[in-house]
Design a protein around this motif. Sequence first.
Motif, PDB file in Angstrom:
ATOM      1  N   THR A  15      47.843  43.489  41.286  1.00 15.11           N
ATOM      2  CA  THR A  15      48.756  42.545  40.649  1.00 15.11           C
ATOM      3  C   THR A  15      48.644  41.172  41.301  1.00 15.11           C
ATOM      4  N   ALA A  16      48.634  41.131  42.629  1.00 12.61           N
ATOM      5  CA  ALA A  16      48.505  39.851  43.340  1.00 12.61           C
ATOM      6  C   ALA A  16      47.186  39.180  42.999  1.00 12.61           C
ATOM      7  N   ALA A  17      46.112  39.967  42.919  1.00 18.66           N
ATOM      8  CA  ALA A  17      44.801  39.404  42.609  1.00 18.66           C
ATOM      9  C   ALA A  17      44.784  38.800  41.213  1.00 18.66           C
ATOM     10  N   THR A  18      45.599  39.327  40.308  1.00 26.39           N
ATOM     11  CA  THR A  18      45.666  38.794  38.952  1.00 26.39           C
ATOM     12  C   THR A  18      46.561  37.567  38.877  1.00 26.39           C
ATOM     13  N   LEU A  19      47.653  37.556  39.637  1.00 25.51           N
ATOM     14  CA  LEU A  19      48.647  36.482  39.522  1.00 25.51           C
ATOM     15  C   LEU A  19      48.376  35.258  40.373  1.00 25.51           C
ATOM     16  N   LEU A  20      47.625  35.380  41.449  1.00 27.99           N
ATOM     17  CA  LEU A  20      47.394  34.227  42.332  1.00 27.99           C
ATOM     18  C   LEU A  20      46.894  32.985  41.595  1.00 27.99           C
ATOM     19  N   PRO A  21      45.885  33.085  40.729  1.00 30.58           N
ATOM     20  CA  PRO A  21      45.438  31.854  40.084  1.00 30.58           C
ATOM     21  C   PRO A  21      46.438  31.311  39.087  1.00 30.58           C
ATOM     22  N   LEU A  22      47.328  32.146  38.541  1.00 31.29           N
ATOM     23  CA  LEU A  22      48.319  31.652  37.599  1.00 31.29           C
ATOM     24  C   LEU A  22      49.256  30.666  38.284  1.00 31.29           C
ATOM     25  N   ALA A  23      49.601  30.928  39.530  1.00 29.93           N
ATOM     26  CA  ALA A  23      50.438  29.997  40.288  1.00 29.93           C
ATOM     27  C   ALA A  23      49.704  28.678  40.473  1.00 29.93           C
ATOM     28  N   ALA A  24      48.408  28.744  40.723  1.00 28.10           N
ATOM     29  CA  ALA A  24      47.619  27.526  40.913  1.00 28.10           C
ATOM     30  C   ALA A  24      47.519  26.742  39.603  1.00 28.10           C
ATOM     31  N   LEU A  25      47.468  27.436  38.480  1.00 30.89           N
ATOM     32  CA  LEU A  25      47.335  26.762  37.192  1.00 30.89           C
ATOM     33  C   LEU A  25      48.598  25.979  36.831  1.00 30.89           C
ATOM     34  N   ALA A  26      49.738  26.387  37.366  1.00 28.84           N
ATOM     35  CA  ALA A  26      50.984  25.711  37.047  1.00 28.84           C
ATOM     36  C   ALA A  26      50.927  24.235  37.408  1.00 28.84           C
ATOM     37  N   GLY A  27      50.199  23.888  38.476  1.00 33.91           N
ATOM     38  CA  GLY A  27      50.057  22.490  38.881  1.00 33.91           C
ATOM     39  C   GLY A  27      49.103  21.729  37.985  1.00 33.91           C
ATOM     40  N   ASP A  28      48.289  22.421  37.235  1.00 32.35           N
ATOM     41  CA  ASP A  28      47.339  21.848  36.303  1.00 32.35           C
ATOM     42  C   ASP A  28      46.408  20.828  36.949  1.00 32.35           C
ATOM     43  N   HIS A  29      46.080  21.024  38.204  1.00 33.03           N
ATOM     44  CA  HIS A  29      45.129  20.179  38.898  1.00 33.03           C
ATOM     45  C   HIS A  29      43.897  21.021  39.195  1.00 33.03           C
ATOM     46  N   ASP A  30      42.719  20.443  38.953  1.00 35.95           N
ATOM     47  CA  ASP A  30      41.483  21.180  39.191  1.00 35.95           C
ATOM     48  C   ASP A  30      41.381  21.683  40.619  1.00 35.95           C
ATOM     49  N   GLU A  42      39.067  35.777  47.633  1.00 39.52           N
ATOM     50  CA  GLU A  42      39.110  36.372  48.971  1.00 39.52           C
ATOM     51  C   GLU A  42      39.709  37.772  48.910  1.00 39.52           C
ATOM     52  N   LEU A  43      40.781  37.924  48.182  1.00 45.85           N
ATOM     53  CA  LEU A  43      41.428  39.224  48.039  1.00 45.85           C
ATOM     54  C   LEU A  43      40.526  40.199  47.272  1.00 45.85           C
ATOM     55  N   ALA A  44      39.917  39.747  46.196  1.00 45.47           N
ATOM     56  CA  ALA A  44      39.076  40.626  45.373  1.00 45.47           C
ATOM     57  C   ALA A  44      37.866  41.141  46.144  1.00 45.47           C
ATOM     58  N   GLN A  45      37.178  40.274  46.880  1.00 44.60           N
ATOM     59  CA  GLN A  45      35.987  40.727  47.595  1.00 44.60           C
ATOM     60  C   GLN A  45      36.373  41.673  48.729  1.00 44.60           C
ATOM     61  N   ARG A  46      37.522  41.417  49.350  1.00 39.30           N
ATOM     62  CA  ARG A  46      37.987  42.314  50.412  1.00 39.30           C
ATOM     63  C   ARG A  46      38.326  43.690  49.824  1.00 39.30           C
ATOM     64  N   MET A  47      38.970  43.708  48.658  1.00 42.23           N
ATOM     65  CA  MET A  47      39.290  44.977  48.001  1.00 42.23           C
ATOM     66  C   MET A  47      38.011  45.735  47.660  1.00 42.23           C
ATOM     67  N   ASP A  48      36.980  45.023  47.240  1.00 41.06           N
ATOM     68  CA  ASP A  48      35.696  45.642  46.909  1.00 41.06           C
ATOM     69  C   ASP A  48      35.115  46.345  48.134  1.00 41.06           C
ATOM     70  N   MET A  49      34.988  45.628  49.228  1.00 37.29           N
ATOM     71  CA  MET A  49      34.386  46.194  50.441  1.00 37.29           C
ATOM     72  C   MET A  49      35.262  47.290  51.056  1.00 37.29           C
ATOM     73  N   GLU A  50      36.558  47.039  51.145  1.00 34.20           N
ATOM     74  CA  GLU A  50      37.441  47.998  51.790  1.00 34.20           C
ATOM     75  C   GLU A  50      37.623  49.261  50.966  1.00 34.20           C
ATOM     76  N   LEU A  98      30.117  56.133  56.981  1.00 34.64           N
ATOM     77  CA  LEU A  98      30.746  54.973  57.608  1.00 34.64           C
ATOM     78  C   LEU A  98      30.115  53.719  57.023  1.00 34.64           C
ATOM     79  N   TRP A  99      30.941  52.793  56.581  1.00 32.40           N
ATOM     80  CA  TRP A  99      30.485  51.574  55.928  1.00 32.40           C
ATOM     81  C   TRP A  99      31.022  50.378  56.689  1.00 32.40           C
ATOM     82  N   SER A 100      30.144  49.501  57.103  1.00 34.09           N
ATOM     83  CA  SER A 100      30.580  48.271  57.767  1.00 34.09           C
ATOM     84  C   SER A 100      29.775  47.102  57.220  1.00 34.09           C
ATOM     85  N   TRP A 101      30.327  45.922  57.330  1.00 37.72           N
ATOM     86  CA  TRP A 101      29.694  44.738  56.771  1.00 37.72           C
ATOM     87  C   TRP A 101      30.091  43.508  57.572  1.00 37.72           C
TER      88      TRP A 101
END
Length: 157
Positions: A15-30, A42-50, A98-101
């Motif tokens: 849910t956080a990974a989906t909503l984070l950019p929506l908060a950024a869009l509210a400012g409507d600044h690139d 950052e959250l999405a790639q960490r979720m992928d690896m972890e 065991l997976w490390s990166w």
Amino acid sequence: MTQRHRTLLRSLLLTAATLLPLAALAGDHDGDRARGCARQFELAQRMDMESFRDYDAETFRAVHDERAITVFASGAVRTGIDSIMTTLASHFANREALWSWTEVYRVVDGCNSAFILYETVYEIPRIGYRQRAYTGVTYSHDGHRWLAIADQGTPLP
């Protein structure tokens, strides 16, 4: 951590990974939007690896596009998340590898695409298996969230 707690945590992170950019869009600044997408990435790639490290097949599947492709360090190619998950089924079921990166390189193109190169180690101590590789993962933003669309492993000595 119980399975119930892991499921709740996974739901909150997705849910956080989906909503984070929506908060950024509210400012409507690139710049704000790009920063929001970078935080979400950052959250999405960490979720992928972890999720791979922690044998969490449900989350691993959720952070991949249905059309994802994987080129394993062995040279085997799997197209589509169903095929990838079938190939990785023993990893998630046996829960012994065991997976490390370590991140080597990263580029994030706003809210469009991103690439990370990792130096990875995949080990199964019971059978004396150890593989070092460079693993490159490409992500795409679907307008709501980041999804892994391609990864490729290149063996290292």
